[in-house]
Design a protein around this motif. Sequence first.
Motif, PDB file in Angstrom:
ATOM      1  N   ALA A 233      19.960 -63.576  16.635  1.00  0.00           N
ATOM      2  CA  ALA A 233      19.320 -62.265  16.530  1.00  0.00           C
ATOM      3  C   ALA A 233      19.294 -61.801  15.080  1.00  0.00           C
ATOM      4  CB  ALA A 233      20.061 -61.249  17.394  1.00  0.00           C
ATOM      5  N   PHE A 234      18.173 -61.214  14.684  1.00  0.00           N
ATOM      6  CA  PHE A 234      18.106 -60.666  13.336  1.00  0.00           C
ATOM      7  C   PHE A 234      17.439 -59.299  13.298  1.00  0.00           C
ATOM      8  CE2 PHE A 234      13.922 -62.487  13.802  1.00  0.00           C
ATOM      9  CZ  PHE A 234      13.078 -61.645  13.085  1.00  0.00           C
ATOM     10  N   GLY A 235      16.824 -58.853  14.376  1.00  0.00           N
ATOM     11  CA  GLY A 235      16.108 -57.589  14.299  1.00  0.00           C
ATOM     12  C   GLY A 235      15.839 -56.940  15.627  1.00  0.00           C
ATOM     13  N   ALA A 236      15.420 -55.692  15.550  1.00  0.00           N
ATOM     14  CA  ALA A 236      15.087 -54.916  16.737  1.00  0.00           C
ATOM     15  C   ALA A 236      13.875 -54.056  16.428  1.00  0.00           C
ATOM     16  CB  ALA A 236      16.267 -54.042  17.147  1.00  0.00           C
ATOM     17  N   SER A 237      13.124 -53.739  17.444  1.00  0.00           N
ATOM     18  CA  SER A 237      11.948 -52.900  17.274  1.00  0.00           C
ATOM     19  C   SER A 237      12.344 -51.476  16.949  1.00  0.00           C
ATOM     20  CB  SER A 237      11.120 -52.915  18.563  1.00  0.00           C
ATOM     21  OG  SER A 237      10.100 -51.944  18.497  1.00  0.00           O
ATOM     22  N   ILE A 238      11.606 -50.843  16.050  1.00  0.00           N
ATOM     23  CA  ILE A 238      11.830 -49.428  15.792  1.00  0.00           C
ATOM     24  C   ILE A 238      10.877 -48.582  16.635  1.00  0.00           C
ATOM     25  CG2 ILE A 238      12.709 -49.817  13.477  1.00  0.00           C
ATOM     26  CD1 ILE A 238      10.011 -48.827  12.405  1.00  0.00           C
ATOM     27  N   ASP A 239      10.068 -49.261  17.439  1.00  0.00           N
ATOM     28  CA  ASP A 239       9.158 -48.557  18.339  1.00  0.00           C
ATOM     29  C   ASP A 239       9.613 -48.616  19.790  1.00  0.00           C
ATOM     30  OD1 ASP A 239       7.455 -47.737  16.394  1.00  0.00           O
ATOM     31  OD2 ASP A 239       5.892 -49.218  16.799  1.00  0.00           O
ATOM     32  N   ASP A 240      10.563 -49.508  20.085  1.00  0.00           N
ATOM     33  CA  ASP A 240      10.960 -49.745  21.471  1.00  0.00           C
ATOM     34  C   ASP A 240      12.423 -50.146  21.470  1.00  0.00           C
ATOM     35  OD1 ASP A 240      11.369 -50.622  24.051  1.00  0.00           O
ATOM     36  OD2 ASP A 240       9.497 -51.753  24.191  1.00  0.00           O
ATOM     37  N   ASP A 241      13.280 -49.332  22.069  1.00  0.00           N
ATOM     38  CA  ASP A 241      14.718 -49.601  22.021  1.00  0.00           C
ATOM     39  C   ASP A 241      15.145 -50.701  22.977  1.00  0.00           C
ATOM     40  OD1 ASP A 241      14.515 -48.336  24.435  1.00  0.00           O
ATOM     41  OD2 ASP A 241      15.790 -46.625  23.916  1.00  0.00           O
ATOM     42  N   ASP A 242      14.181 -51.392  23.578  1.00  0.00           N
ATOM     43  CA  ASP A 242      14.489 -52.490  24.487  1.00  0.00           C
ATOM     44  C   ASP A 242      13.717 -53.739  24.070  1.00  0.00           C
ATOM     45  OD1 ASP A 242      15.826 -53.500  26.796  1.00  0.00           O
ATOM     46  OD2 ASP A 242      13.950 -53.385  27.911  1.00  0.00           O
ATOM     47  N   PHE A 243      13.597 -53.941  22.747  1.00  0.00           N
ATOM     48  CA  PHE A 243      12.763 -55.022  22.223  1.00  0.00           C
ATOM     49  C   PHE A 243      13.453 -55.620  21.006  1.00  0.00           C
ATOM     50  CE2 PHE A 243       9.294 -57.417  20.658  1.00  0.00           C
ATOM     51  CZ  PHE A 243       8.208 -57.350  21.524  1.00  0.00           C
ATOM     52  N   GLY A 244      13.982 -56.858  21.148  1.00  0.00           N
ATOM     53  CA  GLY A 244      14.704 -57.495  20.048  1.00  0.00           C
ATOM     54  C   GLY A 244      14.008 -58.748  19.554  1.00  0.00           C
ATOM     55  N   PHE A 245      14.497 -59.255  18.426  1.00  0.00           N
ATOM     56  CA  PHE A 245      13.922 -60.432  17.779  1.00  0.00           C
ATOM     57  C   PHE A 245      15.039 -61.398  17.391  1.00  0.00           C
ATOM     58  CE2 PHE A 245      10.946 -57.047  17.317  1.00  0.00           C
ATOM     59  CZ  PHE A 245       9.690 -57.623  17.372  1.00  0.00           C
ATOM     60  N   ALA A 246      14.817 -62.692  17.598  1.00  0.00           N
ATOM     61  CA  ALA A 246      15.801 -63.710  17.249  1.00  0.00           C
ATOM     62  C   ALA A 246      15.101 -64.932  16.671  1.00  0.00           C
ATOM     63  CB  ALA A 246      16.618 -64.123  18.477  1.00  0.00           C
ATOM     64  N   LEU A 247      15.642 -65.467  15.594  1.00  0.00           N
ATOM     65  CA  LEU A 247      15.174 -66.748  15.090  1.00  0.00           C
ATOM     66  C   LEU A 247      15.487 -67.812  16.143  1.00  0.00           C
ATOM     67  CD1 LEU A 247      16.638 -66.428  11.487  1.00  0.00           C
ATOM     68  CD2 LEU A 247      14.221 -66.245  12.107  1.00  0.00           C
ATOM     69  N   THR A 248      14.568 -68.732  16.386  1.00  0.00           N
ATOM     70  CA  THR A 248      14.790 -69.745  17.411  1.00  0.00           C
ATOM     71  C   THR A 248      15.776 -70.809  16.927  1.00  0.00           C
ATOM     72  OG1 THR A 248      12.986 -71.180  16.668  1.00  0.00           O
ATOM     73  CG2 THR A 248      12.428 -69.432  18.250  1.00  0.00           C
ATOM     74  N   ALA A 249      16.330 -71.563  17.869  1.00  0.00           N
ATOM     75  CA  ALA A 249      17.230 -72.660  17.519  1.00  0.00           C
ATOM     76  C   ALA A 249      16.525 -73.663  16.614  1.00  0.00           C
ATOM     77  CB  ALA A 249      17.739 -73.333  18.792  1.00  0.00           C
ATOM     78  N   LYS A 250      15.262 -73.913  16.887  1.00  0.00           N
ATOM     79  CA  LYS A 250      14.485 -74.825  16.049  1.00  0.00           C
ATOM     80  C   LYS A 250      14.422 -74.317  14.616  1.00  0.00           C
ATOM     81  CE  LYS A 250       9.739 -76.571  15.528  1.00  0.00           C
ATOM     82  NZ  LYS A 250       8.369 -76.558  16.118  1.00  0.00           N
ATOM     83  N   GLU A 251      14.303 -73.017  14.464  1.00  0.00           N
ATOM     84  CA  GLU A 251      14.172 -72.405  13.135  1.00  0.00           C
ATOM     85  C   GLU A 251      15.472 -72.499  12.333  1.00  0.00           C
ATOM     86  OE1 GLU A 251      12.092 -70.681  10.103  1.00  0.00           O
ATOM     87  OE2 GLU A 251      11.223 -71.091  12.066  1.00  0.00           O
ATOM     88  N   ILE A 252      16.599 -72.354  13.007  1.00  0.00           N
ATOM     89  CA  ILE A 252      17.874 -72.277  12.281  1.00  0.00           C
ATOM     90  C   ILE A 252      18.672 -73.580  12.271  1.00  0.00           C
ATOM     91  CG2 ILE A 252      18.083 -69.806  12.687  1.00  0.00           C
ATOM     92  CD1 ILE A 252      20.048 -70.368  14.915  1.00  0.00           C
TER      93      ILE A 252
END
Length: 272
Positions: A233-252
């Motif tokens: 995980a690296f981020g979250a939406s500032i428009d929706d408190d139920d919306f997150g972002f994660a770099l994929t395993a492939k990416e990292i």
Amino acid sequence: MAMPADQKVADASLRSPDAMENSLMSKTRGSRRALLAMLVAALMVAGCMPVDHGGGRETRSSTVRTDEPSRDTTAAARSSVVKVRGVAPKCGAQRDRTGFVVAPHRVMTVAHGVAGAESVSVELGGTEHKAQVMSFDPSANVAILDVAELDATPLTFAESPAANGADARLLVDRDGSVAAAPVQIRETIELEGPDIYRSAIARREVYTFSGTVKSGDAGSPLIGLDGRVLGMAFGASIDDDDFGFALTAKEIASHIETAARDRPVGTGRCVS
């Protein structure tokens, strides 16, 4: 299912004194959909205003099932999740993030959490250990730490990507206790935008997921129900408190190769 056209992203806290805003465009490859986003390279928090999906676009339900599987497959993984503390006097900041063990005595976390830090430590089970930064990538927003005194089992990465709608867990260190927060994968996108210094454009493969993300959760491992790492995980939406972002395993995953380095590297300049 269509992605909201004006979703905003934060990989740092808008409520933090050292918060800043970066503009970026997130593009979902293979479609015409674009995602206007803002990256904030400091503490990560959940969104603070509702999303205007507009235009009658269909969106995936953000409902996340809270029922645990019959066997808690994340129990063992929790013992490999740590709190990461970067102290940066010249930046006027002390940042607490999360990290996880990816190799013997090696911890992966977000680069913006240790940017400009003069000292870094990790805490596991109430014990704090000195750490050294062995890899620092401001473009990918990934850092690898060497923690000589850390005795914890490396987590195993998933061999295949998560499917849209798959249940998962975000292992978060909150108040010194690791919890398995239920989340649900929405979809995989390619996110384009500036690096943590706004000096170059970076492209990252990212999961979007339904689930609450709080301050300090940046660097938390996204775990499948089989106990394997799906991403970070690296981020979250500032428009929706139920919306997150994660770099994929492939990416990292490629960054784990840097865990073999035997010399520390610099932590770059302050994020400002």
